[in-house]
Design an enzyme around this catalytic site. Sequence first.
Site, mmCIF file in Angstrom:
data_model
loop_
_atom_site.group_PDB
_atom_site.id
_atom_site.type_symbol
_atom_site.label_atom_id
_atom_site.label_comp_id
_atom_site.label_asym_id
_atom_site.label_seq_id
_atom_site.Cartn_x
_atom_site.Cartn_y
_atom_site.Cartn_z
ATOM 1 N N LYS A 14 0.817 -1.231 0.000
ATOM 2 C CA LYS A 14 0.000 0.000 0.000
ATOM 3 C C LYS A 14 0.838 1.263 0.000
ATOM 4 C CE LYS A 14 -2.253 -0.227 3.931
ATOM 5 N NZ LYS A 14 -1.790 -1.474 4.506
ATOM 6 N N ARG A 89 -9.560 2.509 9.051
ATOM 7 C CA ARG A 89 -9.304 1.107 9.379
ATOM 8 C C ARG A 89 -10.398 0.527 10.253
ATOM 9 N NH1 ARG A 89 -3.083 1.586 8.981
ATOM 10 N NH2 ARG A 89 -2.338 -0.546 9.009
ATOM 11 N N ARG A 128 10.951 -7.989 5.011
ATOM 12 C CA ARG A 128 11.153 -6.571 5.324
ATOM 13 C C ARG A 128 11.748 -6.422 6.730
ATOM 14 N NH1 ARG A 128 6.001 -2.586 5.433
ATOM 15 N NH2 ARG A 128 5.757 -3.349 7.555
ATOM 16 N N ARG A 134 11.802 -1.584 11.819
ATOM 17 C CA ARG A 134 10.510 -1.222 12.420
ATOM 18 C C ARG A 134 10.251 -2.100 13.624
ATOM 19 N NH1 ARG A 134 5.644 0.118 8.247
ATOM 20 N NH2 ARG A 134 4.524 -0.975 9.899
ATOM 21 N N ARG A 145 -1.041 -8.469 13.309
ATOM 22 C CA ARG A 145 -1.540 -7.365 12.482
ATOM 23 C C ARG A 145 -2.436 -7.883 11.362
ATOM 24 N NH1 ARG A 145 2.809 -4.316 9.994
ATOM 25 N NH2 ARG A 145 1.422 -2.566 9.792
HETATM 26 P P1 AMP Z 1 0.884 1.064 8.688
HETATM 27 O O1 AMP Z 1 2.185 1.690 8.375
HETATM 28 O O2 AMP Z 1 -0.249 1.664 7.868
HETATM 29 O O3 AMP Z 1 0.891 -0.433 8.566
HETATM 30 O O4 AMP Z 1 0.540 1.409 10.211
HETATM 31 C C1 AMP Z 1 1.406 1.015 11.257
HETATM 32 C C2 AMP Z 1 0.669 1.035 12.582
HETATM 33 O O5 AMP Z 1 0.190 2.370 12.845
HETATM 34 C C3 AMP Z 1 -0.576 0.160 12.665
HETATM 35 O O6 AMP Z 1 -0.277 -1.177 12.953
HETATM 36 C C4 AMP Z 1 -1.347 0.855 13.786
HETATM 37 O O7 AMP Z 1 -0.781 0.562 15.050
HETATM 38 C C5 AMP Z 1 -1.073 2.314 13.498
HETATM 39 N N1 AMP Z 1 -2.105 2.872 12.579
HETATM 40 C C6 AMP Z 1 -1.914 3.322 11.303
HETATM 41 N N2 AMP Z 1 -3.071 3.752 10.772
HETATM 42 C C7 AMP Z 1 -4.021 3.548 11.715
HETATM 43 C C8 AMP Z 1 -5.424 3.761 11.763
HETATM 44 N N3 AMP Z 1 -6.098 4.251 10.705
HETATM 45 N N4 AMP Z 1 -6.073 3.457 12.912
HETATM 46 C C9 AMP Z 1 -5.415 2.971 13.973
HETATM 47 N N5 AMP Z 1 -4.117 2.707 13.985
HETATM 48 C C10 AMP Z 1 -3.404 2.989 12.875
#
Ligand code: AMP
Length: 190
Positions: A14, A89, A128, A134, A145
């Site tokens: 994404k 989300r 990754r 990370r 996740r």
């Molecule tokens: P991502 O990089 O989009 O995979 O996001 C990494 C982490 O950030 C996720 O696993 C959540 O802990 C937090 N996060 C990102 N976007 C959201 C969202 N829309 N709602 C809640 N937590 C989020």
Amino acid sequence: MSRLLIMGPPGAGKGTQAASLAERIGAAHISTGDIFRENVSQQTELGRTAQQYMDAGEYVPDEVTNAMVRDRLGQDDAGNGFILDGYPRTLDQVDTLDEILAGLGVQLDGVVSLVVDTDEVVARLLKRAETSGRSDDTEDVIRHRQEVYHAETAPLLSVYTERGLVREVDGLGEVDEVARRIDAALDAPG
Ligand code: AMP
């Protein structure tokens, strides 16, 4: 099409696709994960709140995330269009986004849904993890996740499908190839 969401399970690519699509169409790339990570690295109060959830592979509470997105969508560059990456989300976030966009007098043009196989994305994320640094890239957190995504976020696709907004794109393959599929899906008549 300049107001878009990009959805897909963690590891579907994404972020990479959202960044390059945003550049191609001149829209703002708004990644909630990136904004949280920036705040974590700058040790802001928001970062301190978010980090504990991120490290556990859980979602940051809606009220925190919603306030952050409301603020970001109100900034000037989002007026030329945006790609929201990683938001909404949860169903609560869908409602909030509807309300924010109504307040701005705009509507979503489409939702790109990247379709990938779960085993494939877990394998990608483990790879990754070797280099990303990370703190949420450990095997347990990676699997958790995926579960959270399927329980909380996958149902959002039905909501947007009912609205006729979803364009499915096969997310498996080279970055450029997937990018071409996204462009074709967005160009196709809805
Ligand atoms: P991502 O990089 O989009 O995979 O996001 C990494 C982490 O950030 C996720 O696993 C959540 O802990 C937090 N996060 C990102 N976007 C959201 C969202 N829309 N709602 C809640 N937590 C989020």
